[in-house]
Design a protein around this motif. Structure first.
Motif, PDB file in Angstrom:
ATOM      1  N   SER A  47       0.829  -1.214   0.000  1.00 51.75           N
ATOM      2  CA  SER A  47       0.000   0.000   0.000  1.00 51.75           C
ATOM      3  C   SER A  47       0.860   1.260   0.000  1.00 51.75           C
ATOM      4  N   HIS A  48       2.154   1.138   0.341  1.00 49.52           N
ATOM      5  CA  HIS A  48       3.034   2.305   0.320  1.00 49.52           C
ATOM      6  C   HIS A  48       4.248   2.106  -0.581  1.00 49.52           C
ATOM      7  N   GLY A  49       4.104   1.166  -1.525  1.00 47.52           N
ATOM      8  CA  GLY A  49       5.144   0.951  -2.516  1.00 47.52           C
ATOM      9  C   GLY A  49       4.841   1.724  -3.789  1.00 47.52           C
ATOM     10  N   PHE A 121       3.740  10.717   2.322  1.00 44.78           N
ATOM     11  CA  PHE A 121       2.806   9.848   1.593  1.00 44.78           C
ATOM     12  C   PHE A 121       3.200   8.396   1.775  1.00 44.78           C
ATOM     13  N   ALA A 122       3.961   8.147   2.832  1.00 41.58           N
ATOM     14  CA  ALA A 122       4.607   6.840   2.959  1.00 41.58           C
ATOM     15  C   ALA A 122       4.281   6.217   4.311  1.00 41.58           C
ATOM     16  N   ALA A 123       4.737   4.982   4.487  1.00 36.52           N
ATOM     17  CA  ALA A 123       4.650   4.337   5.791  1.00 36.52           C
ATOM     18  C   ALA A 123       5.690   4.965   6.722  1.00 36.52           C
ATOM     19  N   LEU A 124       5.489   4.788   8.026  1.00 38.84           N
ATOM     20  CA  LEU A 124       6.424   5.360   9.006  1.00 38.84           C
ATOM     21  C   LEU A 124       7.491   4.364   9.476  1.00 38.84           C
ATOM     22  N   TRP A 125       7.243   3.072   9.264  1.00 34.44           N
ATOM     23  CA  TRP A 125       8.219   2.097   9.779  1.00 34.44           C
ATOM     24  C   TRP A 125       9.617   2.264   9.190  1.00 34.44           C
ATOM     25  N   GLY A 159      -6.642  13.447  10.594  1.00 33.03           N
ATOM     26  CA  GLY A 159      -6.130  12.602   9.522  1.00 33.03           C
ATOM     27  C   GLY A 159      -6.253  11.142   9.940  1.00 33.03           C
ATOM     28  N   THR A 160      -5.753  10.239   9.118  1.00 31.34           N
ATOM     29  CA  THR A 160      -5.723   8.835   9.550  1.00 31.34           C
ATOM     30  C   THR A 160      -4.540   8.608  10.494  1.00 31.34           C
ATOM     31  N   ASN A 161      -3.741   9.634  10.681  1.00 27.23           N
ATOM     32  CA  ASN A 161      -2.782   9.834  11.767  1.00 27.23           C
ATOM     33  C   ASN A 161      -2.037   8.591  12.277  1.00 27.23           C
ATOM     34  N   PHE A 177       5.777  -1.654  15.343  1.00 29.00           N
ATOM     35  CA  PHE A 177       4.391  -1.553  14.869  1.00 29.00           C
ATOM     36  C   PHE A 177       4.213  -0.203  14.216  1.00 29.00           C
ATOM     37  N   ASP A 178       3.336  -0.173  13.234  1.00 28.08           N
ATOM     38  CA  ASP A 178       3.088   1.046  12.460  1.00 28.08           C
ATOM     39  C   ASP A 178       1.640   1.003  12.018  1.00 28.08           C
ATOM     40  N   MET A 179       0.818   1.836  12.578  1.00 24.88           N
ATOM     41  CA  MET A 179      -0.621   1.711  12.313  1.00 24.88           C
ATOM     42  C   MET A 179      -1.315   3.064  12.238  1.00 24.88           C
ATOM     43  N   ALA A 180      -2.271   3.145  11.328  1.00 22.11           N
ATOM     44  CA  ALA A 180      -3.153   4.309  11.300  1.00 22.11           C
ATOM     45  C   ALA A 180      -4.018   4.276  12.558  1.00 22.11           C
ATOM     46  N   THR A 181      -4.491   5.438  12.988  1.00 22.18           N
ATOM     47  CA  THR A 181      -5.396   5.463  14.145  1.00 22.18           C
ATOM     48  C   THR A 181      -6.858   5.487  13.708  1.00 22.18           C
ATOM     49  N   ALA A 302      -0.016 -15.656  19.044  1.00 26.72           N
ATOM     50  CA  ALA A 302       0.504 -14.287  19.170  1.00 26.72           C
ATOM     51  C   ALA A 302       1.753 -14.151  18.308  1.00 26.72           C
ATOM     52  N   ARG A 303       1.917 -12.991  17.685  1.00 23.59           N
ATOM     53  CA  ARG A 303       3.158 -12.731  16.944  1.00 23.59           C
ATOM     54  C   ARG A 303       3.591 -11.295  17.175  1.00 23.59           C
ATOM     55  N   LEU A 304       4.842 -11.033  16.891  1.00 19.61           N
ATOM     56  CA  LEU A 304       5.343  -9.675  17.084  1.00 19.61           C
ATOM     57  C   LEU A 304       5.042  -8.837  15.857  1.00 19.61           C
ATOM     58  N   PRO A 305       4.596  -7.585  16.043  1.00 16.49           N
ATOM     59  CA  PRO A 305       4.361  -6.717  14.889  1.00 16.49           C
ATOM     60  C   PRO A 305       5.660  -6.475  14.126  1.00 16.49           C
ATOM     61  N   GLY A 306       5.540  -6.419  12.823  1.00 16.70           N
ATOM     62  CA  GLY A 306       6.718  -6.229  11.967  1.00 16.70           C
ATOM     63  C   GLY A 306       7.222  -7.549  11.401  1.00 16.70           C
ATOM     64  N   SER A 307       6.873  -8.687  12.045  1.00 19.33           N
ATOM     65  CA  SER A 307       7.452  -9.976  11.623  1.00 19.33           C
ATOM     66  C   SER A 307       6.989 -10.376  10.223  1.00 19.33           C
ATOM     67  N   ARG A 308       5.771  -9.998   9.837  1.00 22.40           N
ATOM     68  CA  ARG A 308       5.290 -10.318   8.483  1.00 22.40           C
ATOM     69  C   ARG A 308       6.190  -9.640   7.438  1.00 22.40           C
ATOM     70  N   ARG A 309       6.470  -8.369   7.664  1.00 18.39           N
ATOM     71  CA  ARG A 309       7.320  -7.626   6.721  1.00 18.39           C
ATOM     72  C   ARG A 309       8.747  -8.169   6.712  1.00 18.39           C
TER      73      ARG A 309
HETATM   74  P1  NDP Z   1      -2.103  -2.579   9.645  1.00 15.43           P
HETATM   75  O1  NDP Z   1      -3.411  -2.594  10.373  1.00 15.43           O
HETATM   76  O2  NDP Z   1      -1.983  -3.387   8.419  1.00 15.43           O
HETATM   77  O3  NDP Z   1      -0.928  -3.027  10.624  1.00 15.43           O
HETATM   78  C1  NDP Z   1      -0.672  -2.306  11.806  1.00 15.43           C
HETATM   79  C2  NDP Z   1       0.461  -2.942  12.584  1.00 15.43           C
HETATM   80  O4  NDP Z   1      -0.039  -4.096  13.232  1.00 15.43           O
HETATM   81  C3  NDP Z   1       1.650  -3.399  11.744  1.00 15.43           C
HETATM   82  O5  NDP Z   1       2.835  -3.065  12.411  1.00 15.43           O
HETATM   83  C4  NDP Z   1       1.461  -4.915  11.646  1.00 15.43           C
HETATM   84  O6  NDP Z   1       2.695  -5.618  11.519  1.00 15.43           O
HETATM   85  C5  NDP Z   1       0.825  -5.197  12.987  1.00 15.43           C
HETATM   86  N1  NDP Z   1       0.004  -6.394  12.974  1.00 15.43           N
HETATM   87  C6  NDP Z   1      -0.938  -6.752  12.076  1.00 15.43           C
HETATM   88  N2  NDP Z   1      -1.494  -7.912  12.421  1.00 15.43           N
HETATM   89  C7  NDP Z   1      -0.881  -8.313  13.565  1.00 15.43           C
HETATM   90  C8  NDP Z   1      -1.025  -9.444  14.419  1.00 15.43           C
HETATM   91  N3  NDP Z   1      -1.909 -10.412  14.166  1.00 15.43           N
HETATM   92  N4  NDP Z   1      -0.242  -9.512  15.512  1.00 15.43           N
HETATM   93  C9  NDP Z   1       0.671  -8.539  15.796  1.00 15.43           C
HETATM   94  N5  NDP Z   1       0.845  -7.454  15.019  1.00 15.43           N
HETATM   95  C10 NDP Z   1       0.068  -7.336  13.919  1.00 15.43           C
HETATM   96  O7  NDP Z   1      -1.681  -1.065   9.304  1.00 15.43           O
HETATM   97  P2  NDP Z   1      -2.600   0.192   8.922  1.00 15.43           P
HETATM   98  O8  NDP Z   1      -3.530  -0.226   7.833  1.00 15.43           O
HETATM   99  O9  NDP Z   1      -3.188   0.793  10.128  1.00 15.43           O
HETATM  100  O10 NDP Z   1      -1.498   1.198   8.340  1.00 15.43           O
HETATM  101  C11 NDP Z   1      -0.807   0.849   7.144  1.00 15.43           C
HETATM  102  C12 NDP Z   1       0.290   1.843   6.853  1.00 15.43           C
HETATM  103  O11 NDP Z   1      -0.265   3.085   6.444  1.00 15.43           O
HETATM  104  C13 NDP Z   1       1.259   2.187   7.983  1.00 15.43           C
HETATM  105  O12 NDP Z   1       2.561   1.843   7.515  1.00 15.43           O
HETATM  106  C14 NDP Z   1       1.121   3.684   8.175  1.00 15.43           C
HETATM  107  O13 NDP Z   1       2.337   4.352   8.484  1.00 15.43           O
HETATM  108  C15 NDP Z   1       0.630   4.117   6.815  1.00 15.43           C
HETATM  109  N6  NDP Z   1      -0.072   5.396   6.867  1.00 15.43           N
HETATM  110  C16 NDP Z   1       0.579   6.530   6.436  1.00 15.43           C
HETATM  111  C17 NDP Z   1      -0.057   7.750   6.475  1.00 15.43           C
HETATM  112  C18 NDP Z   1       0.665   9.000   6.066  1.00 15.43           C
HETATM  113  O14 NDP Z   1       0.082  10.062   6.173  1.00 15.43           O
HETATM  114  N7  NDP Z   1       1.890   8.955   5.623  1.00 15.43           N
HETATM  115  C19 NDP Z   1      -1.464   7.888   6.916  1.00 15.43           C
HETATM  116  C20 NDP Z   1      -2.018   6.652   7.403  1.00 15.43           C
HETATM  117  C21 NDP Z   1      -1.355   5.454   7.345  1.00 15.43           C
HETATM  118  P3  NDP Z   1       3.098  -6.391  10.133  1.00 15.43           P
HETATM  119  O15 NDP Z   1       3.524  -5.300   9.173  1.00 15.43           O
HETATM  120  O16 NDP Z   1       4.182  -7.309  10.519  1.00 15.43           O
HETATM  121  O17 NDP Z   1       1.857  -7.090   9.650  1.00 15.43           O
END
Ligand code: NDP
Length: 336
Positions: A47-49, A121-125, A159-161, A177-181, A302-309
């Protein structure tokens, strides 16, 4: 006919670079975006490639973003660095500023980097991982255009922040972990609308503020934060850190000046870096947190966030990536 095109990572990088330079980026900006964007695809963070490339080009063409911006780094307090992005894309500003953030955090134990006048316009990780490589933990936030109603409200305001956090590990990729709010990513709602699917009833509201599972109605109305008022409070915190604290735009202000070209809005980003060796016990903090992760991993499922990537990035240098043919054709057209 195949509906995807297979590319090596080198070919992907060449494709992105040619498109950016043809549309007005200088080499420094193009290379920084290539590094960020191709790395996202290499991490299966599609989604951010290259998916985002047409948006970057739209903002180069409209003149909203300066593809030749030369970001300027300064130290404005003993533990605070600032990058003035000069109206360019975020990747070069980040590339120029991260080194100073790391240097200050190592010297002071904790430091902050504010990025102003950028278009993110990118991911934060990626930026979080760049800090964590130096055995620091990191937290990054950025605000964006107004799309999300505050809990109890009915109109787009936040924003999706996104918020990203990283922690270093012993001989292993970091935990990040890197997630929209927002409850759902904007892109997921758009894809549901395109494909005629419904979305969960807590993802957004229609123009009249009523809950709906119709993504088209949400796009006309507003998205909702994750977790009700709790997510709303976290989203508000992101606005205050990435806008109020660092003297940059709140999402609603950014939305008011945006030309709606489909590219990244103007705004700021804050990154904090903390040195565990300076806070706790320099000899044991790493092993102590490894014990914590091992304890967590005992729970099956349970898994650690980031492990998929991190798993994906091990194979893509060999296997390459598949991108949709429609996107590939579009990028070729934009590169002419
Ligand atoms: P996701 O909901 O896909 O993932 C959020 C996080 O949760 C990731 O770190 C993911 O790790 C982790 N995760 C997912 N499933 C599990 C699980 N089962 N157990 C443990 N950890 C889990 O992300 P969003 O859709 O919320 O966001 C996607 C991207 O969009 C982000 O990179 C964000 O920075 C970007 N974004 C950028 C904006 C901008 O303005 N620049 C605005 C909004 C979003 P993993 O990757 O390993 O799956």
């Amino acid at each position: 006919m195949s509906d995807t095109v297979h590319l090596s990572l080198d070919d992907l990088r060449d494709l992105i670079k040619r498109c950016l330079t043809r549309n007005g980026c200088d080499d420094a900006n193009a290379d920084a975006i290539v590094n960020n964007m191709a790395w996202a695809d290499a991490n299966a963070a599609t989604s951010h490639g290259i998916f985002r490339l047409p948006g970057y080009v739209a903002s180069l063409k409209s003149g909203k973003v300066d593809g030749k911006a030369a970001p300027d780094v300064s130290v404005i307090a003993p533990a605070v660095a600032r990058v003035d992005g000069k109206g360019g894309f975020a990747p070069l500003a980040l590339e120029r500023g991260i080194g100073k953030l790391v240097e200050l955090a190592k010297a002071q134990g904790i430091a902050a980097l504010s990025l102003n006048n950028i278009h993110h316009f990118a991911a934060l990780w990626p930026e979080v991982e760049k800090v964590v490589e130096h055995d620091l933990c990191a937290l990054a936030v950025t605000a964006a255009s107004p799309m999300v109603a505050p809990a109890g409200g009915t109109k787009p305001f936040f924003g999706t922040n996104p918020i990203a956090f990283g922690w270093p590990r012993k001989d292993q990729p970091p935990v990040v972990f890197d997630m929209a709010t927002a409850r759902m990513a904007r892109g997921e709602i758009m894809i549901a609308a395109r494909d005629g699917h419904t979305v969960p009833d807590d993802a957004g509201i229609d123009e009249n503020g009523n809950p709906t599972t119709d993504p088209n109605e949400i796009l006309k109305g507003a998205q909702l934060p994750f977790g009700g008022y709790k997510g709303s409070a976290i989203s508000m915190m992101v606005e205050l850190l990435a806008g109020g604290l660092i003297g940059d735009l709140f999402s609603y202000e950014s939305g008011a000046i945006d030309n709606k070209d489909g590219g990244p809005p103007r705004g700021g980003e804050l990154i904090l870096a903390m040195d565990p060796a300076r806070f706790g016990n320099p000899d044991t903090w790493l092993d102590h947190s490894e014990d914590f992760f091992a304890e967590l991993a005992k729970q099956s499922g349970a898994r650690l966030p980031g492990s998929r990537r991190h798993k994906a990035r091990l194979s893509t240098p060999e296997t390459g990536v598949d991108i949709p043919k429609t996107l590939y054709d579009k990028v070729l057209e934009l590169s002419d």
